[in-house]
Design a protein around this motif. Structure first.
Motif, mmCIF file in Angstrom:
data_model
loop_
_atom_site.group_PDB
_atom_site.id
_atom_site.type_symbol
_atom_site.label_atom_id
_atom_site.label_comp_id
_atom_site.label_asym_id
_atom_site.label_seq_id
_atom_site.Cartn_x
_atom_site.Cartn_y
_atom_site.Cartn_z
ATOM 1 N N LEU A 271 0.809 -1.218 0.000
ATOM 2 C CA LEU A 271 0.000 0.000 0.000
ATOM 3 C C LEU A 271 0.843 1.269 0.000
ATOM 4 O O LEU A 271 0.335 2.352 -0.284
ATOM 5 C CB LEU A 271 -0.933 0.021 1.209
ATOM 6 N N THR A 272 2.138 1.153 0.298
ATOM 7 C CA THR A 272 2.961 2.349 0.409
ATOM 8 C C THR A 272 3.255 2.996 -0.938
ATOM 9 O O THR A 272 3.367 4.213 -1.030
ATOM 10 C CB THR A 272 4.303 2.046 1.107
ATOM 11 N N ASP A 273 3.379 2.191 -1.990
ATOM 12 C CA ASP A 273 3.728 2.791 -3.285
ATOM 13 C C ASP A 273 3.086 2.086 -4.480
ATOM 14 O O ASP A 273 3.489 2.284 -5.617
ATOM 15 C CB ASP A 273 5.248 2.806 -3.482
ATOM 16 N N HIS A 274 2.082 1.254 -4.222
ATOM 17 C CA HIS A 274 1.385 0.566 -5.311
ATOM 18 C C HIS A 274 -0.130 0.771 -5.185
ATOM 19 O O HIS A 274 -0.652 0.903 -4.080
ATOM 20 C CB HIS A 274 1.666 -0.943 -5.292
ATOM 21 N N PRO B 36 18.569 6.540 2.549
ATOM 22 C CA PRO B 36 18.750 6.525 1.098
ATOM 23 C C PRO B 36 17.914 5.460 0.389
ATOM 24 O O PRO B 36 17.514 5.654 -0.762
ATOM 25 C CB PRO B 36 20.252 6.249 0.925
ATOM 26 N N THR B 37 17.638 4.350 1.061
ATOM 27 C CA THR B 37 16.862 3.281 0.424
ATOM 28 C C THR B 37 15.442 3.744 0.138
ATOM 29 O O THR B 37 14.897 3.475 -0.938
ATOM 30 C CB THR B 37 16.844 2.024 1.311
ATOM 31 N N VAL B 38 14.828 4.454 1.095
ATOM 32 C CA VAL B 38 13.480 4.971 0.870
ATOM 33 C C VAL B 38 13.489 5.991 -0.261
ATOM 34 O O VAL B 38 12.603 6.006 -1.116
ATOM 35 C CB VAL B 38 12.910 5.583 2.167
ATOM 36 N N LYS B 39 14.504 6.840 -0.285
ATOM 37 C CA LYS B 39 14.613 7.837 -1.359
ATOM 38 C C LYS B 39 14.649 7.160 -2.732
ATOM 39 O O LYS B 39 13.991 7.594 -3.679
ATOM 40 C CB LYS B 39 15.872 8.689 -1.166
ATOM 41 N N VAL C 98 4.459 11.597 -1.169
ATOM 42 C CA VAL C 98 4.854 10.427 -0.380
ATOM 43 C C VAL C 98 3.916 10.280 0.815
ATOM 44 O O VAL C 98 3.791 11.196 1.628
ATOM 45 C CB VAL C 98 6.310 10.573 0.113
ATOM 46 N N ASN C 99 3.237 9.120 0.885
ATOM 47 C CA ASN C 99 2.357 8.909 2.031
ATOM 48 C C ASN C 99 3.177 8.530 3.269
ATOM 49 O O ASN C 99 4.341 8.134 3.170
ATOM 50 C CB ASN C 99 1.281 7.867 1.717
ATOM 51 N N ALA C 100 2.567 8.670 4.419
ATOM 52 C CA ALA C 100 3.273 8.424 5.673
ATOM 53 C C ALA C 100 3.699 6.965 5.814
ATOM 54 O O ALA C 100 4.692 6.656 6.473
ATOM 55 C CB ALA C 100 2.399 8.837 6.859
ATOM 56 N N GLY C 101 2.931 6.055 5.183
ATOM 57 C CA GLY C 101 3.296 4.643 5.226
ATOM 58 C C GLY C 101 4.634 4.390 4.560
ATOM 59 O O GLY C 101 5.446 3.592 5.043
ATOM 60 N N MET C 102 4.878 5.076 3.437
ATOM 61 C CA MET C 102 6.159 4.943 2.745
ATOM 62 C C MET C 102 7.277 5.554 3.589
ATOM 63 O O MET C 102 8.373 5.013 3.700
ATOM 64 C CB MET C 102 6.081 5.635 1.379
ATOM 65 N N TYR C 103 6.972 6.677 4.186
ATOM 66 C CA TYR C 103 7.960 7.406 4.978
ATOM 67 C C TYR C 103 8.423 6.581 6.171
ATOM 68 O O TYR C 103 9.596 6.591 6.545
ATOM 69 C CB TYR C 103 7.328 8.710 5.442
ATOM 70 N N HIS D 140 8.338 0.072 10.091
ATOM 71 C CA HIS D 140 7.478 -1.102 9.951
ATOM 72 C C HIS D 140 8.339 -2.345 9.722
ATOM 73 O O HIS D 140 8.065 -3.427 10.253
ATOM 74 C CB HIS D 140 6.514 -0.900 8.783
ATOM 75 N N GLN D 141 9.396 -2.172 8.929
ATOM 76 C CA GLN D 141 10.298 -3.294 8.692
ATOM 77 C C GLN D 141 10.987 -3.721 9.991
ATOM 78 O O GLN D 141 11.220 -4.921 10.219
ATOM 79 C CB GLN D 141 11.337 -2.916 7.628
#
Length: 361
Positions: free
Chosen positions: A78-81, A140-143, A154-159, A164-165
């Motif tokens: 849900l973070t980026d799809h 950097p991985t999130v970027k 960018v939604n907060a879930g992605m941020y 979460h991991q």
């Protein structure tokens, strides 16, 4: 709070490699000393990059007797799809790929979707209090993932994805995580959260381990275009579920170069080198020896050899895949059994967390 972590600067890559090599040696002697956490997001079926890059290693570790948690990270889709309509089907297809590759679920090998383990997700709240906004911003991985997904907002879930991991790794007290070099910043924030939690809430008796990276020894596998990482969305991948004819057709379109004599030169001839590496992963011959055997046979012979090697290597897996696709009840049972086992672990961990945070009633 202790000093903020700077991703990628908390230890050199060389140091991470050294620690990984020591773990690899110790796993052979003390497999039960470790718990591996690994997994995938259910965005589609797996391709040969997944197979050579991670699936084979998961099978190896499980056969050595290492307790292994295989997470299907459905919430993280849900973070980026926007493909949430397909999450359930993709989850089942992932399980089929896992089992066909040789993973055997049981007491020490648990396959589960993390949306079915609410106690794991409850760790998000205390964990979020242990990191700063600036630390999350610097990851950097999130970027790179944001850039790759082409996200304009960018939604907060992605941020908060790295936090979460951390929940996924620490709820089961995973102490080893198989990763590539590019995933080290994610693992570093998990280590930081574990350390800060222990220091703040339970300094005398740490609750969480600081997980170590088990670095992949498989070279980075490029797509058939020879220029980007293999990915279904880029159209440069061969899926494990592809037929032999589909595999041949895809390899026929693979990019090589104009030189007739085949040589292994990853720097100057990356497209040719990538195809040679794929043959090597199938046959266990060195890429240099394969190149020498092809000689002046050109790109046509190179592609022919790859087609034969890949189809031969994947034939048992593909046959097993067909059998598993005809057993939907079994696939569902694997997931539900795994979710039950994972929840038992999560309930115990959450109870321990409540105790050290003085929240028990």
């Amino acid at each position: 709070m202790s000093q903020e972590v700077e991703f990628g600067k908390t230890g050199s890559y060389e140091a991470a490699v050294e620690r990984s090599e020591k773990i690899e040696a110790d796993i052979l002697v003390n497999p039960k000393k470790y718990r591996v956490l690994t997994g995938d997001r259910p965005t589609g079926r797996l391709h040969i990059g997944h197979y050579f890059g991670s699936l084979q290693n998961r099978v190896r570790l499980a056969k050595l007797g290492v307790p292994t948690m295989i997470l299907i990270a459905d919430y993280q889709v849900l973070t980026d799809h926007d493909a949430f309509q397909e999450i359930s089907q993709n989850t089942k297809q992932l399980v089929i790929d896992y089992l066909a590759a040789g993973i055997e679920p049981g007491k020490d090998v648990i396959i589960y979707p993390h949306s079915y383990v609410p106690e794991c997700n409850q760790l998000m709240l205390p964990f979020l209090t242990l990191v700063s906004i600036s630390e999350l911003s610097r990851n950097p991985t999130v970027k790179e993932e944001i850039q790759a997904a082409g996200l304009k907002s960018v939604n907060a879930g992605m941020y908060t994805y790295p936090v979460h991991q951390a929940c996924d790794i620490l709820f089961c007290k995973g102490n080893v995580v198989p990763v590539g070099k590019d995933q080290l910043p994610h693992l570093e924030i998990t280590r930081t959260i574990a350390r800060r939690f222990n220091e703040k809430f339970s300094p005398k008796k740490p609750v969480f381990p600081e997980p170590q990276a088990l670095l992949s020894k498989t070279p980075s596998i490029l797509g058939l275009d020879g220029s980007q990482k293999m990915s279904k969305s880029r159209g440069n991948a061969i899926m494990l579920s592809a037929t032999e004819d589909e595999t041949a057709a895809l390899i026929k379109k693979a990019k090589t170069d104009g030189e007739r004599v085949i040589t292994y030169d990853p720097e100057k001839r990356p497209e040719v080198a990538n195809l040679l590496m794929l043959i090597s992963l199938c046959t266990k011959e060195s890429p240099e020896a394969i190149a020498a055997s092809i000689g002046d046979g050109g790109g046509g012979m190179l592609k022919k050899k790859l087609t034969e090697a890949l189809n031969e290597s994947l034939r048992p897996l593909r046959q097993r895949r067909k059998e598993l696709e005809a057993q939907p009840d079994y696939i569902e049972k694997v997931l539900l059994d795994g979710a039950r086992q994972a929840r038992e672990i999560a309930v115990s961990t959450l109870d321990e967390v409540r105790a050290v945070m003085n929240m028990k009633i």
